[in-house]
Design a protein around this motif. Structure first.
Motif, PDB file in Angstrom:
ATOM      1  N   SER A   6       1.117  -0.882  -0.087  1.00 33.10           N
ATOM      2  CA  SER A   6      -0.217   0.082   0.080  1.00 33.10           C
ATOM      3  C   SER A   6       0.855   0.858  -0.351  1.00 33.10           C
ATOM      4  O   SER A   6       0.674   2.447  -0.983  1.00 33.10           O
ATOM      5  CB  SER A   6      -0.804  -0.171   1.476  1.00 33.10           C
ATOM      6  N   ALA A   7       1.969   1.044   0.945  1.00 32.71           N
ATOM      7  CA  ALA A   7       2.768   2.870   0.721  1.00 32.71           C
ATOM      8  C   ALA A   7       3.765   2.918  -0.463  1.00 32.71           C
ATOM      9  O   ALA A   7       3.471   3.365  -1.261  1.00 32.71           O
ATOM     10  CB  ALA A   7       3.586   2.322   1.899  1.00 32.71           C
ATOM     11  N   GLY A   8       4.010   1.663  -1.429  1.00 29.80           N
ATOM     12  CA  GLY A   8       5.124   1.504  -2.297  1.00 29.80           C
ATOM     13  C   GLY A   8       3.506   2.339  -3.737  1.00 29.80           C
ATOM     14  O   GLY A   8       4.048   3.450  -4.351  1.00 29.80           O
ATOM     15  N   LEU A   9       2.281   2.386  -3.768  1.00 31.44           N
ATOM     16  CA  LEU A   9       1.094   2.235  -4.513  1.00 31.44           C
ATOM     17  C   LEU A   9       0.909   3.755  -4.175  1.00 31.44           C
ATOM     18  O   LEU A   9       0.977   4.943  -4.894  1.00 31.44           O
ATOM     19  CB  LEU A   9      -0.274   1.652  -4.252  1.00 31.44           C
ATOM     20  N   GLU A  10       0.959   3.888  -2.460  1.00 29.53           N
ATOM     21  CA  GLU A  10       0.360   5.142  -2.869  1.00 29.53           C
ATOM     22  C   GLU A  10       1.262   6.063  -2.913  1.00 29.53           C
ATOM     23  O   GLU A  10       1.366   7.236  -3.430  1.00 29.53           O
ATOM     24  CB  GLU A  10       0.662   5.315  -0.977  1.00 29.53           C
ATOM     25  N   ARG A  11       2.599   6.140  -3.265  1.00 30.40           N
ATOM     26  CA  ARG A  11       4.220   7.009  -3.467  1.00 30.40           C
ATOM     27  C   ARG A  11       3.755   6.938  -5.367  1.00 30.40           C
ATOM     28  O   ARG A  11       4.004   7.835  -6.051  1.00 30.40           O
ATOM     29  CB  ARG A  11       5.822   6.530  -3.500  1.00 30.40           C
ATOM     30  N   ALA A  12       3.679   5.513  -5.510  1.00 28.11           N
ATOM     31  CA  ALA A  12       3.499   5.792  -7.254  1.00 28.11           C
ATOM     32  C   ALA A  12       2.854   6.776  -7.595  1.00 28.11           C
ATOM     33  O   ALA A  12       2.512   7.172  -8.681  1.00 28.11           O
ATOM     34  CB  ALA A  12       3.537   4.479  -7.582  1.00 28.11           C
ATOM     35  N   PHE A  13       1.051   6.382  -7.415  1.00 29.45           N
ATOM     36  CA  PHE A  13      -0.253   7.293  -7.158  1.00 29.45           C
ATOM     37  C   PHE A  13      -0.131   8.247  -7.327  1.00 29.45           C
ATOM     38  O   PHE A  13      -0.752   9.649  -7.750  1.00 29.45           O
ATOM     39  CB  PHE A  13      -1.134   6.910  -7.273  1.00 29.45           C
ATOM     40  N   ALA A  14       0.698   9.208  -6.215  1.00 33.27           N
ATOM     41  CA  ALA A  14       0.992  10.404  -5.678  1.00 33.27           C
ATOM     42  C   ALA A  14       1.905  11.329  -6.977  1.00 33.27           C
ATOM     43  O   ALA A  14       1.756  12.854  -6.943  1.00 33.27           O
ATOM     44  CB  ALA A  14       2.154  10.415  -4.830  1.00 33.27           C
ATOM     45  N   ALA A  15       2.964  10.264  -6.961  1.00 32.83           N
ATOM     46  CA  ALA A  15       4.298  10.706  -8.562  1.00 32.83           C
ATOM     47  C   ALA A  15       3.743  11.386  -9.998  1.00 32.83           C
ATOM     48  O   ALA A  15       4.271  11.614  -9.915  1.00 32.83           O
ATOM     49  CB  ALA A  15       5.077  10.704  -7.748  1.00 32.83           C
ATOM     50  N   ARG A  16       2.998  10.000 -10.143  1.00 36.28           N
ATOM     51  CA  ARG A  16       2.426   9.984 -11.396  1.00 36.28           C
ATOM     52  C   ARG A  16       1.035  10.302 -11.606  1.00 36.28           C
ATOM     53  O   ARG A  16       0.732   9.366 -12.808  1.00 36.28           O
ATOM     54  CB  ARG A  16       3.190   8.889 -11.538  1.00 36.28           C
TER      55      ARG A  16
END
Length: 171
Positions: A6-16
């Motif tokens: 979830s943390a990794g997905l959050e970072r990806a969606f927030a960035a891109r």
């Protein structure tokens, strides 16, 4: 395992954003195999929801944990922390609104957005002693979130003045 994903997905969606990252990008951001990613989040919609649930918990913790006991000081602190969140986590506005805009027909996203905003309003009113002002506080916080990309610290100062004015108007 799910919190890491979830943390990794959050970072990806927030960035891109929600449309750009490929499944392979999301897999890499989560730091797991594609099989593991799909085991915990079987669809892209599930990945978005998992990312936003992670974001929800992190935001609530960042803004509301360890607030001062003084209600007026708590109001200023909440608004300052929202500004810090904007500066460090997302300078483009609310990720929850962005998710709904990317998939406006998603009932689960609408429900998550509503729950997130309701919890923010409830926690803000409880922490500030302004129990009758949940909507007012949410409008100030949402206004700060939208104004911060254009005005930065000046938006924080304005939100804090509005918070103090709200306290006076309700006294």
């Amino acid at each position: 395992m799910m919190s890491k994903i979830s943390a990794g997905l959050e970072r990806a969606f927030a960035a891109r954003g929600f449309a750009e990252p490929s499944v392979e990008d999301l897999r890499d951001a989560a730091g797991v195999s594609l099989r593991t990613l799909y085991k915990y989040a079987p669809s892209r919609a599930d990945m978005v929801l998992a990312a936003l649930e992670n974001r929800h918990q992190r935001y609530l913790s960042h803004v509301f944990d360890g607030l001062p006991d003084d209600a007026e000081e708590a109001t200023d602190t909440i608004l300052a922390r929202v500004g810090i969140w904007m500066a460090t986590e997302t300078s483009h506005g609310c990720l929850f609104h962005a998710a709904v805009a990317a998939d406006p027909g998603s009932d689960p996203l609408h429900r998550l957005l509503e729950r997130h905003k309701a919890e923010v309003a409830t926690k803000a009113s409880a922490a500030t002693g302004l129990a009758a002002a949940e909507t007012d506080l949410l409008v100030i916080i949402e206004g700060l979130t939208q104004a911060w990309p254009l005005h930065g610290d000046a938006a924080i100062d304005a939100a804090q003045r509005l918070g103090r004015a709200l306290r006076v108007s309700l006294a």
